[in-house]
Design a protein around this motif. Structure first.
Motif, PDB file in Angstrom:
ATOM      1  N   SER A  36       0.850  -1.185   0.000  1.00 21.72           N
ATOM      2  CA  SER A  36       0.000   0.000   0.000  1.00 21.72           C
ATOM      3  C   SER A  36       0.887   1.236   0.000  1.00 21.72           C
ATOM      4  CB  SER A  36      -0.912   0.010   1.229  1.00 21.72           C
ATOM      5  OG  SER A  36      -0.151   0.185   2.404  1.00 21.72           O
ATOM      6  N   PRO A  37       0.315   2.422  -0.286  1.00 20.37           N
ATOM      7  CA  PRO A  37       1.134   3.637  -0.270  1.00 20.37           C
ATOM      8  C   PRO A  37       1.789   3.890   1.087  1.00 20.37           C
ATOM      9  CG  PRO A  37      -0.914   4.040  -1.432  1.00 20.37           C
ATOM     10  CD  PRO A  37      -1.052   2.681  -0.802  1.00 20.37           C
ATOM     11  N   ASP A  38       1.154   3.477   2.175  1.00 25.48           N
ATOM     12  CA  ASP A  38       1.757   3.667   3.502  1.00 25.48           C
ATOM     13  C   ASP A  38       2.305   2.353   4.047  1.00 25.48           C
ATOM     14  OD1 ASP A  38      -0.650   2.429   3.879  1.00 25.48           O
ATOM     15  OD2 ASP A  38      -1.351   3.754   5.480  1.00 25.48           O
ATOM     16  N   GLY A  39       2.631   1.425   3.139  1.00 29.91           N
ATOM     17  CA  GLY A  39       3.180   0.138   3.545  1.00 29.91           C
ATOM     18  C   GLY A  39       4.654   0.223   3.880  1.00 29.91           C
ATOM     19  N   ALA A  40       5.257  -0.927   4.076  1.00 37.43           N
ATOM     20  CA  ALA A  40       6.668  -0.987   4.444  1.00 37.43           C
ATOM     21  C   ALA A  40       7.541  -0.472   3.305  1.00 37.43           C
ATOM     22  CB  ALA A  40       7.054  -2.422   4.784  1.00 37.43           C
ATOM     23  N   ALA A  41       8.601   0.215   3.675  1.00 35.12           N
ATOM     24  CA  ALA A  41       9.536   0.723   2.673  1.00 35.12           C
ATOM     25  C   ALA A  41      10.296  -0.429   2.035  1.00 35.12           C
ATOM     26  CB  ALA A  41      10.509   1.701   3.314  1.00 35.12           C
ATOM     27  N   VAL A  42      10.509  -0.323   0.738  1.00 37.36           N
ATOM     28  CA  VAL A  42      11.355  -1.291   0.044  1.00 37.36           C
ATOM     29  C   VAL A  42      12.794  -1.050   0.502  1.00 37.36           C
ATOM     30  CG1 VAL A  42      12.193  -2.099  -2.192  1.00 37.36           C
ATOM     31  CG2 VAL A  42       9.808  -1.363  -1.933  1.00 37.36           C
ATOM     32  N   ALA A  43      13.470  -2.088   0.918  1.00 37.25           N
ATOM     33  CA  ALA A  43      14.827  -1.950   1.449  1.00 37.25           C
ATOM     34  C   ALA A  43      15.859  -2.009   0.342  1.00 37.25           C
ATOM     35  CB  ALA A  43      15.097  -3.056   2.469  1.00 37.25           C
ATOM     36  N   ALA A  44      16.980  -1.340   0.556  1.00 36.99           N
ATOM     37  CA  ALA A  44      18.098  -1.444  -0.378  1.00 36.99           C
ATOM     38  C   ALA A  44      18.515  -2.905  -0.482  1.00 36.99           C
ATOM     39  CB  ALA A  44      19.266  -0.588   0.094  1.00 36.99           C
ATOM     40  N   LYS A 203       4.551  -2.032 -21.668  1.00 34.86           N
ATOM     41  CA  LYS A 203       4.003  -1.749 -20.346  1.00 34.86           C
ATOM     42  C   LYS A 203       4.220  -2.985 -19.476  1.00 34.86           C
ATOM     43  CE  LYS A 203       0.107   0.469 -19.671  1.00 34.86           C
ATOM     44  NZ  LYS A 203      -1.353   0.779 -19.565  1.00 34.86           N
ATOM     45  N   TYR A 204       4.948  -2.786 -18.370  1.00 28.23           N
ATOM     46  CA  TYR A 204       5.265  -3.884 -17.458  1.00 28.23           C
ATOM     47  C   TYR A 204       4.417  -3.756 -16.187  1.00 28.23           C
ATOM     48  CZ  TYR A 204       9.206  -4.796 -20.499  1.00 28.23           C
ATOM     49  OH  TYR A 204       9.984  -5.094 -21.594  1.00 28.23           O
ATOM     50  N   ALA A 205       3.765  -4.881 -15.815  1.00 25.01           N
ATOM     51  CA  ALA A 205       2.912  -4.863 -14.626  1.00 25.01           C
ATOM     52  C   ALA A 205       2.505  -6.291 -14.249  1.00 25.01           C
ATOM     53  CB  ALA A 205       1.655  -4.034 -14.891  1.00 25.01           C
ATOM     54  N   PRO A 206       2.290  -6.531 -12.959  1.00 27.19           N
ATOM     55  CA  PRO A 206       2.550  -5.590 -11.869  1.00 27.19           C
ATOM     56  C   PRO A 206       4.014  -5.616 -11.454  1.00 27.19           C
ATOM     57  CG  PRO A 206       1.660  -7.610 -10.979  1.00 27.19           C
ATOM     58  CD  PRO A 206       1.688  -7.780 -12.476  1.00 27.19           C
ATOM     59  N   VAL A 207       4.510  -4.476 -10.993  1.00 25.95           N
ATOM     60  CA  VAL A 207       5.849  -4.425 -10.403  1.00 25.95           C
ATOM     61  C   VAL A 207       5.724  -4.937  -8.974  1.00 25.95           C
ATOM     62  CG1 VAL A 207       7.804  -2.965  -9.806  1.00 25.95           C
ATOM     63  CG2 VAL A 207       6.420  -2.427 -11.821  1.00 25.95           C
ATOM     64  N   THR A 208       6.491  -5.962  -8.640  1.00 25.99           N
ATOM     65  CA  THR A 208       6.371  -6.560  -7.310  1.00 25.99           C
ATOM     66  C   THR A 208       7.732  -6.723  -6.643  1.00 25.99           C
ATOM     67  OG1 THR A 208       6.508  -8.830  -8.170  1.00 25.99           O
ATOM     68  CG2 THR A 208       4.309  -7.863  -7.962  1.00 25.99           C
ATOM     69  N   GLY A 209       7.695  -6.768  -5.327  1.00 26.91           N
ATOM     70  CA  GLY A 209       8.864  -7.071  -4.505  1.00 26.91           C
ATOM     71  C   GLY A 209       8.455  -8.049  -3.426  1.00 26.91           C
ATOM     72  N   ASP A 210       9.089  -9.187  -3.377  1.00 22.64           N
ATOM     73  CA  ASP A 210       8.712 -10.250  -2.428  1.00 22.64           C
ATOM     74  C   ASP A 210       7.239 -10.626  -2.547  1.00 22.64           C
ATOM     75  OD1 ASP A 210      11.230 -10.610  -1.337  1.00 22.64           O
ATOM     76  OD2 ASP A 210      10.943  -9.037   0.170  1.00 22.64           O
ATOM     77  N   GLY A 211       6.728 -10.611  -3.780  1.00 22.62           N
ATOM     78  CA  GLY A 211       5.350 -11.032  -4.014  1.00 22.62           C
ATOM     79  C   GLY A 211       4.296  -9.974  -3.747  1.00 22.62           C
ATOM     80  N   GLU A 212       4.689  -8.782  -3.307  1.00 21.42           N
ATOM     81  CA  GLU A 212       3.737  -7.704  -3.039  1.00 21.42           C
ATOM     82  C   GLU A 212       3.899  -6.590  -4.066  1.00 21.42           C
ATOM     83  OE1 GLU A 212       2.582  -6.908   1.258  1.00 21.42           O
ATOM     84  OE2 GLU A 212       4.716  -7.347   1.447  1.00 21.42           O
ATOM     85  N   VAL A 213       2.790  -5.962  -4.435  1.00 20.88           N
ATOM     86  CA  VAL A 213       2.858  -4.889  -5.419  1.00 20.88           C
ATOM     87  C   VAL A 213       3.600  -3.690  -4.827  1.00 20.88           C
ATOM     88  CG1 VAL A 213       0.804  -5.583  -6.675  1.00 20.88           C
ATOM     89  CG2 VAL A 213       0.576  -4.033  -4.738  1.00 20.88           C
ATOM     90  N   VAL A 214       4.271  -2.960  -5.708  1.00 19.15           N
ATOM     91  CA  VAL A 214       5.089  -1.817  -5.301  1.00 19.15           C
ATOM     92  C   VAL A 214       4.351  -0.523  -5.637  1.00 19.15           C
ATOM     93  CG1 VAL A 214       7.257  -0.588  -5.692  1.00 19.15           C
ATOM     94  CG2 VAL A 214       7.227  -3.087  -5.580  1.00 19.15           C
ATOM     95  N   TYR A 215       4.343   0.397  -4.692  1.00 28.80           N
ATOM     96  CA  TYR A 215       3.752   1.724  -4.877  1.00 28.80           C
ATOM     97  C   TYR A 215       4.851   2.775  -4.948  1.00 28.80           C
ATOM     98  CZ  TYR A 215      -0.946   0.004  -3.797  1.00 28.80           C
ATOM     99  OH  TYR A 215      -2.136  -0.666  -3.830  1.00 28.80           O
ATOM    100  N   VAL A 216       4.594   3.823  -5.741  1.00 29.33           N
ATOM    101  CA  VAL A 216       5.500   4.954  -5.839  1.00 29.33           C
ATOM    102  C   VAL A 216       4.829   6.137  -5.160  1.00 29.33           C
ATOM    103  CG1 VAL A 216       6.737   6.510  -7.393  1.00 29.33           C
ATOM    104  CG2 VAL A 216       6.430   4.103  -8.012  1.00 29.33           C
ATOM    105  N   ASN A 217       5.517   6.727  -4.197  1.00 28.36           N
ATOM    106  CA  ASN A 217       4.926   7.807  -3.378  1.00 28.36           C
ATOM    107  C   ASN A 217       5.683   9.125  -3.540  1.00 28.36           C
ATOM    108  OD1 ASN A 217       3.043   5.959  -1.817  1.00 28.36           O
ATOM    109  ND2 ASN A 217       5.030   5.038  -1.362  1.00 28.36           N
TER     110      ASN A 217
END
Length: 217
Positions: A36-44, A203-217
């Motif tokens: 979600s937009p207020d979900g966990a930050a993607v880590a380096a 067009k690439y979708a969905p962009v995911t990290g560890d199986g969860e969709v990624v949001y850009v904020n």
């Protein structure tokens, strides 16, 4: 007595209010989050992937407005996050893979029978994703974004090599996509069956990290 009561009341109000007054940096989320937009930050170091959006194609046409060239229904990119600051800002990534399944590719170029392979060269590329949705892809210093296309013809295989100084795309939270539209490549080698310019769209979708969709904020 009244003074003491008012002082006590003021202290109680302050005690209730202070926990809500968090620093702005703690309240702000990261540019890239998962779930979600207020979900966990993607880590380096986290790896992001995305296939072509369902029902879409990646195209490499000979002109910006034409339909002559190559069409693929299977492609994917992989990128490792290298920096993810607080939003608004710009996250950084390293594009480590960008693949096309040649078996899913067709061509309508006269004299060409099919596509043997499409290889993205000079990886890894640097990439940025900004809070406004702007995506950039740039090659290593002194290099180019380069792609080698091997075509099957009646006379045998033909290698077509194309390059660009970089790519610009757009990220959207509506469908978790990264889209590239008519990005121009110039031919640097190849026969006359290789068109002089190639315009890449996908067009690439969905962009995911560890199986969860990624949001850009």
């Amino acid at each position: 007595m009244r003074t003491r009561t008012l002082t006590t009341l003021a202290g109680a109000v302050a005690a209730l209010t202070l926990p809500l007054a968090v620093p702005a940096s703690a309240a702000d989320g990261a540019v890239l989050t998962v779930g979600s937009p207020d979900g966990a930050a993607v880590a380096a170091g986290d790896v992001l992937t995305a296939p072509l959006a369902a029902g879409s194609t990646a195209t490499f046409y000979s002109s910006a407005t034409g339909t002559s060239g190559l069409t693929c229904t299977s492609s994917q990119f992989t990128a490792a996050v290298t920096g993810n600051p607080a939003a608004p800002g710009t996250a950084t990534e390293s594009v480590t893979a960008h693949t096309f399944d040649a078996a899913s590719c067709t061509t309508n170029v006269i004299g060409v029978l099919g596509v043997t392979s499409i290889t993205v060269n000079n990886l890894p590329y640097d990439s940025t994703v900004s809070s406004d949705g702007t995506v950039t892809v740039t090659p290593p210093a002194g290099s180019t974004v380069r792609t080698t296309v091997v075509l099957r013809t009646l006379l045998g295989s033909v290698n077509c090599v194309y390059q660009a100084p970089g790519l610009t795309g757009t990220a959207s939270n509506d469908d978790h996509t990264i889209a590239f539209e008519r990005q121009q490549f110039s031919k640097v080698s190849g026969s006359s069956l290789c068109f002089a310019n190639g315009y890449f769209s996908a067009k690439y979708a969905p962009v995911t990290g560890d199986g969860e969709v990624v949001y850009v904020n």
